[in-house]
Enzyme design. Structure first.
Site, PDB file in Angstrom:
ATOM      1  N   ASN A 154       0.811  -1.211   0.000  1.00  0.00           N
ATOM      2  CA  ASN A 154       0.000   0.000   0.000  1.00  0.00           C
ATOM      3  C   ASN A 154       0.856   1.277   0.000  1.00  0.00           C
ATOM      4  O   ASN A 154       0.336   2.374  -0.217  1.00  0.00           O
ATOM      5  CB  ASN A 154      -0.936   0.026   1.213  1.00  0.00           C
ATOM      6  CG  ASN A 154      -0.189  -0.019   2.527  1.00  0.00           C
ATOM      7  OD1 ASN A 154       0.324  -1.077   2.890  1.00  0.00           O
ATOM      8  ND2 ASN A 154      -0.111   1.095   3.240  1.00  0.00           N
ATOM      9  N   TYR A 201      16.256  -4.547  14.870  1.00  0.00           N
ATOM     10  CA  TYR A 201      16.049  -4.423  13.431  1.00  0.00           C
ATOM     11  C   TYR A 201      17.122  -5.199  12.671  1.00  0.00           C
ATOM     12  O   TYR A 201      16.821  -5.948  11.732  1.00  0.00           O
ATOM     13  CB  TYR A 201      16.080  -2.950  13.026  1.00  0.00           C
ATOM     14  CG  TYR A 201      15.905  -2.715  11.542  1.00  0.00           C
ATOM     15  CD1 TYR A 201      14.683  -2.925  10.921  1.00  0.00           C
ATOM     16  CD2 TYR A 201      16.978  -2.273  10.759  1.00  0.00           C
ATOM     17  CE1 TYR A 201      14.527  -2.703   9.559  1.00  0.00           C
ATOM     18  CE2 TYR A 201      16.829  -2.039   9.405  1.00  0.00           C
ATOM     19  CZ  TYR A 201      15.603  -2.267   8.804  1.00  0.00           C
ATOM     20  OH  TYR A 201      15.449  -2.052   7.446  1.00  0.00           O
TER      21      TYR A 201
END
Length: 301
Positions: free
Chosen positions: A23, A164
């Site tokens: 998106n 991360y």
């Protein structure tokens, strides 16, 4: 010097691709490029309203389906609803350095979303796959370390960047072990990986820390390439003539921007023993197993 661009993507007519997190950002860029080449592109997104808005702005054959990679129930529901042939799976969705939080299943959010969610999704969809699996990693894998004693930050103080890095290293180890298993099973499916370099997306603004978000905005404005440029390594890994377990990234300015090419990775990202152990642990955590017949589990040290 490579000059590869979207014009080098072959005709994708008759092929179906799933792009997670399509998106916005490089996922949207990849979806747009694949649809322009004739593919039926499924935008697999957490927020279907945003997904529909993105699809409406893409010229070509698109479809939006809900997928929350931070929920194994959602991953299973998405996979269970897939009943056709799948030519390309792009594991793109991810989170970067958010405040400490957990997935619906209790995993640290970055490890759970970036690695475990895609691990489960890929294995559940493998019986339908005929082409490639592309998993988006990062140069952040270079400071990653797989801490098997505390993968989900249950006991050690949470360090967002280290978490991360662990998740992005896990993406590369997953790709390597997946390719090994596919080869051993006699499957023609290829597993590849890519990193976008420095791309201007909304991924940088999830830290919950105002100063870091301001620095990211300045960097995006001065240094970063746009989402279409950031998507090029993913598209290269998805469609170019590359071998399994390839890793693609930008070819210019310290791998931060430019046309894509095959790039290197750290020694930690090529450790076969760690890759196998991570796979076994991931199976235990997700309850999802490698599904292809012909593969014999190896217990070699």
């Amino acid at each position: 010097m490579t000059t590869w661009s979207t014009s080098d993507i072959p005709d994708m007519s008759g092929r179906t691709a799933i792009v997670t997190g399509a998106n916005s950002g490089i996922g949207r860029g990849a979806a747009r490029a694949l649809a322009a080449k004739g593919a039926h592109v499924v935008l697999a997104v957490r927020d279907t309203r945003k997904g529909e808005a993105a699809a409406a702005a893409i010229s070509g054959d698109t479809e939006v389906r809900r997928l929350d990679l931070a929920s194994l129930a959602s991953v299973r529901e998405f996979a269970a609803g897939w009943d056709g042939e799948l030519h390309l799976l792009i594991n793109n969705a991810g989170v970067m350095v958010p405040p400490f939080s957990r997935t619906a299943d209790g995993f640290e959010l970055q490890f759970g979303t970036n690695h475990l969610g895609h691990f489960a999704l890929t294995n559940l969809l493998l019986p339908h796959l005929t082409g490639r699996v592309v998993t988006v990693s990062s140069t952040g894998h270079r400071f990653g370390e797989i801490d098997f004693d505390d993968l989900n930050w249950n006991t050690r103080p949470y360090k967002a960047w280290r978490a991360y890095g662990q998740s992005k290293l896990a993406n590369l180890l997953f790709t390597a072990e997946l390719q090994r298993r596919l080869t051993e099973a006699g499957s023609p499916v290829l597993a590849t990986a890519a990193h976008p370099g420095y791309a201007a997306t909304n991924l940088q603004f999830q830290s919950g820390r105002r100063l870091l978000d301001v620095v990211s905005r300045i960097g995006n404005r001065l240094v970063a390439q746009d989402e279409d440029g950031g998507a090029l390594p993913t598209l290269y890994a998805a469609t170019a003539a590359v071998p399994g377990n390839s890793f693609a990234g930008p070819g210019g300015f310290m791998e931060q921007r430019g046309a894509p090419k095959l790039v290197g990775r750290t020694d930690a990202a090529t450790d076969a023993a760690v890759a196998r152990r991570l796979w076994d642990v991931s199976e235990e955590l997700t309850g999802v197993r490698f599904p292809l017949a012909g593969f014999e589990r190896s217990f070699a040290a």
